[in-house]
Write a protein that holds these residues in place. Structure first.
Motif, PDB file in Angstrom:
ATOM      1  N   ARG A   1      14.839   6.252  -0.463  1.00 22.22           N
ATOM      2  CA  ARG A   1      14.345   4.965  -0.945  1.00 22.22           C
ATOM      3  C   ARG A   1      13.501   4.262   0.111  1.00 22.22           C
ATOM      4  O   ARG A   1      12.516   3.588  -0.216  1.00 22.22           O
TER       5      ARG A   1
ATOM      6  N   PHE B   1       9.703  -4.845   0.259  1.00 22.22           N
ATOM      7  CA  PHE B   1      10.214  -3.601  -0.323  1.00 22.22           C
ATOM      8  C   PHE B   1      11.542  -3.158   0.273  1.00 22.22           C
ATOM      9  O   PHE B   1      12.212  -2.304  -0.302  1.00 22.22           O
TER      10      PHE B   1
ATOM     11  N   SER C   1       9.782   3.253  -0.463  1.00 23.92           N
ATOM     12  CA  SER C   1       9.437   1.840  -0.324  1.00 23.92           C
ATOM     13  C   SER C   1       8.240   1.654   0.593  1.00 23.92           C
ATOM     14  O   SER C   1       7.354   0.831   0.311  1.00 23.92           O
TER      15      SER C   1
ATOM     16  N   ARG D   1      11.465  -0.699  -8.078  1.00 19.97           N
ATOM     17  CA  ARG D   1      10.438   0.078  -7.390  1.00 19.97           C
ATOM     18  C   ARG D   1       9.787   1.064  -8.349  1.00 19.97           C
ATOM     19  O   ARG D   1       8.558   1.268  -8.330  1.00 19.97           O
TER      20      ARG D   1
ATOM     21  N   ALA E   1       5.240   2.720  -1.348  1.00 20.56           N
ATOM     22  CA  ALA E   1       4.898   1.731  -2.373  1.00 20.56           C
ATOM     23  C   ALA E   1       4.299   0.478  -1.752  1.00 20.56           C
ATOM     24  O   ALA E   1       3.327  -0.091  -2.288  1.00 20.56           O
TER      25      ALA E   1
END
Length: 552
Positions: A229, A418, A233, A426, A236
């Motif tokens: 993650r 994030f 993140s 997300r 992203a």
């Protein structure tokens, strides 16, 4: 004449001796002989002197004999005493040797007994704390695997409870037959498994072992999830920053862009003052508006709220509606997350959502907060055809410098955001569901647009791992997340477990140091940008131009 007298004395002496001899020789047996010499009656004899000499000799001899007897008695007594002492000393030495030998035997027996008890305690301790130890057997693990297979309809916690009740807590059934090495090729498997022949019964704790393995698996899974993650993140946040920077470089209509941005943000961030003024929320009654800001359907002033950006809560009404009772707050908190995944698969551990955004509107408000803080659309960009003109060179240079600085600021803020974006939100961002949306619909009856109760963001997962690390020094009664089920790891740690926990602590520390390094790097970059912005500020540039022209 002298010779005659001398001869006469000798004759008389001889006659006397002969007469005496005759007396001793011819004395009748019944008449006792005279034993005392009467030589002193013999006139002219030297018997007195001889008698005195004889008496002195006898006395001396008697004294010597007596002294010799005394010396002999003393020597005998000393010898007897020395002998007695030697015997006593020998007896004492033999007794001490016997006692020492007895003590050695008793100590050896006590050591063996203590070693056996220690081994039993160690086995029990390892059964409760160690995941896998050197004396574990494949039969115990096979029992666990068979139970998992036969009880596949149950959850892992239910199977753990079943094993504990059936084996761990039962001193009669809590054994498994382990084949003797020497019986290989002699006894069949059925002899060992069914009758117990050719085997040794070993005490097992499959429930504790499966529980420890399940916790370890969950911890490792959470660690992998956190890394996954976190990587997603960062990707992203970079994609969103690049997209916004691209938009800023293409915005030529400043007034139109700012007007559209403020109008879009007002739909979600409608404050009570704006609602009363009729600027937003026209389709909502006063009661609906209050409910909307409680459940997160509206985030009042969310586009300028650092609280929503940095520390989101279950309700968005803090600071606006503060008279909610505890029951209502608990209900709001319960409905603020999507619980469908946990209901469908309850065999999962949910990480507490403390810093994670609970719905899509909180994420959208944070994005608006960043856009307002960066203000990339406050300066218009040149058309592509005008950027290479010499007359526009200085403007274009300043525009590019500003855009670069704001891009770095946006990236740093996006990464911070994030860290608080959960898995479900997300995914919605990556799939473009946030593009062109002013506000998401949130209500108490639906789980749409709400973060999953299992979708904690990277920051909450990291915080949970820190708590888990602290739990290793506590017992399960003190902390339910402690892996030390039924035992105090601090009081009696095993070497393997201690090393494992040290390595886990070092690994977590290294990860946190890496995060600290990245944050420090961003901080230094922002400070460098600030210095660059000051060096390129209009005041400094104007001063440099005047100095070059000689006006100063």
């Amino acid at each position: 004449m002298k010779h005659f007298k001398k001869l006469s004395k000798l004759s008389l002496g001889a006659a006397f001796l002969l007469a005496s001899s005759s007396v001793f020789a011819y004395c009748p047996p019944i008449v006792p002989c005279t034993t005392t010499a009467q030589a002193s009656t013999i006139s002219g004899s030297n018997a007195d002197e001889e008698l005195i000499t004889f008496t002195q000799t006898i006395t001396t001899t008697t004294n010597e004999t007596a002294q010799a007897l005394v010396d002999m008695a003393t020597a005998n007594a000393s010898s007897l005493s020395t002998g007695a002492q030697t015997v006593v000393s020998a007896q004492a030495e033999l007794s001490q040797i016997e006692i020492n030998q007895k003590l050695k035997v008793e100590k050896a027996m006590a050591d063996r007994e203590m070693a056996h008890k220690s081994q039993m305690v160690e086995n029990a301790f390892r059964a409760n704390t160690a995941i896998v130890s050197s004396d574990d057997t494949k039969e115990e693990f096979q029992l666990i695997l068979d139970t998992l297979s036969s009880q596949s309809s149950k959850t892992v916690p239910e199977i753990i409870l079943l094993l504990k009740e059936t084996f761990d807590k039962d001193d009669e059934l809590g054994y498994v037959p382990v084949p003797i090495k020497a019986s290989e090729g002699v006894c069949d498997t059925s002899d060992t498994s069914e009758t117990g022949n050719c085997s040794i019964a070993k005490r097992i704790y499959p429930g504790q072992k499966l529980s420890a393995l399940f916790k370890q698996c969950s911890a490792n899974k959470r660690k992998l999830i956190e890394k996954e993650r976190q990587n997603k993140s960062r990707v992203a946040s970079a994609e969103v920053a690049e997209q916004e920077s691209k938009t800023a470089m293409e915005t030529t209509d400043v007034s139109g862009s700012v007007t559209r941005r403020m109008a879009s943000q007002q739909v979600l961030s409608c404050s009570p003052a704006q609602y009363k003024a009729g600027l937003c929320g026209d389709d909502l009654s006063a009661e609906d508006y209050q409910e909307s800001i409680v459940i997160g359907n509206i985030i009042p002033n969310g586009d300028v709220s650092a609280t929503n950006f940095n520390a989101p809560t279950a309700a968005s009404s803090h600071g606006y509606i503060d008279d909610l009772d505890d029951d209502v707050q608990d209900e709001v908190r319960a409905q603020s997350l999507d619980r469908d995944d946990l209901i469908d698969n309850p065999n999962q551990r949910a990480v507490d959502l403390v810093n994670t955004y609970r719905n899509a509107n909180q994420v959208k408000a944070s994005m608006d907060f960043i856009n307002n803080l960066v203000g990339a659309d406050l300066v218009p960009a040149l058309d592509a055809s005008d950027r290479r003109k010499a007359s526009n060179a200085e403007y274009q240079s300043r525009m590019m410098s500003r855009a670069s600085a704001l891009s770095m600021v946006r990236l740093a803020l996006n990464e911070s955001m994030f860290e608080r974006v959960g898995e479900k939100m997300r995914t919605m961002i990556e799939e473009g569901e946030f593009d062109g949306v002013d506000r998401f619909e949130i209500n108490t009856e639906s789980s749409d647009n709400k973060e999953s109760v299992l979708g904690a963001g990277p920051l909450d997962i990291l915080q949970d791992r820190v708590k888990q690390q602290a739990a290793t020094t506590q017992v399960s009664a003190q902390n339910g997340d402690s892996p030390n089920s039924g035992n105090d790891f601090v009081a009696d740690p095993s070497g393997a477990d201690a090393l494992e926990k040290v390595l886990a602590s070092v690994s977590l520390q290294n990860e946190m140091l890496m995060k600290e390094y990245l944050i420090t790097e961003q901080t230094l970059s922002l400070k460098a940008i600030s210095n660059a912005q000051y060096a390129n500020s209009p005041a400094v540039v104007s001063l440099m131009k005047e100095l070059r022209q000689g006006n100063k």
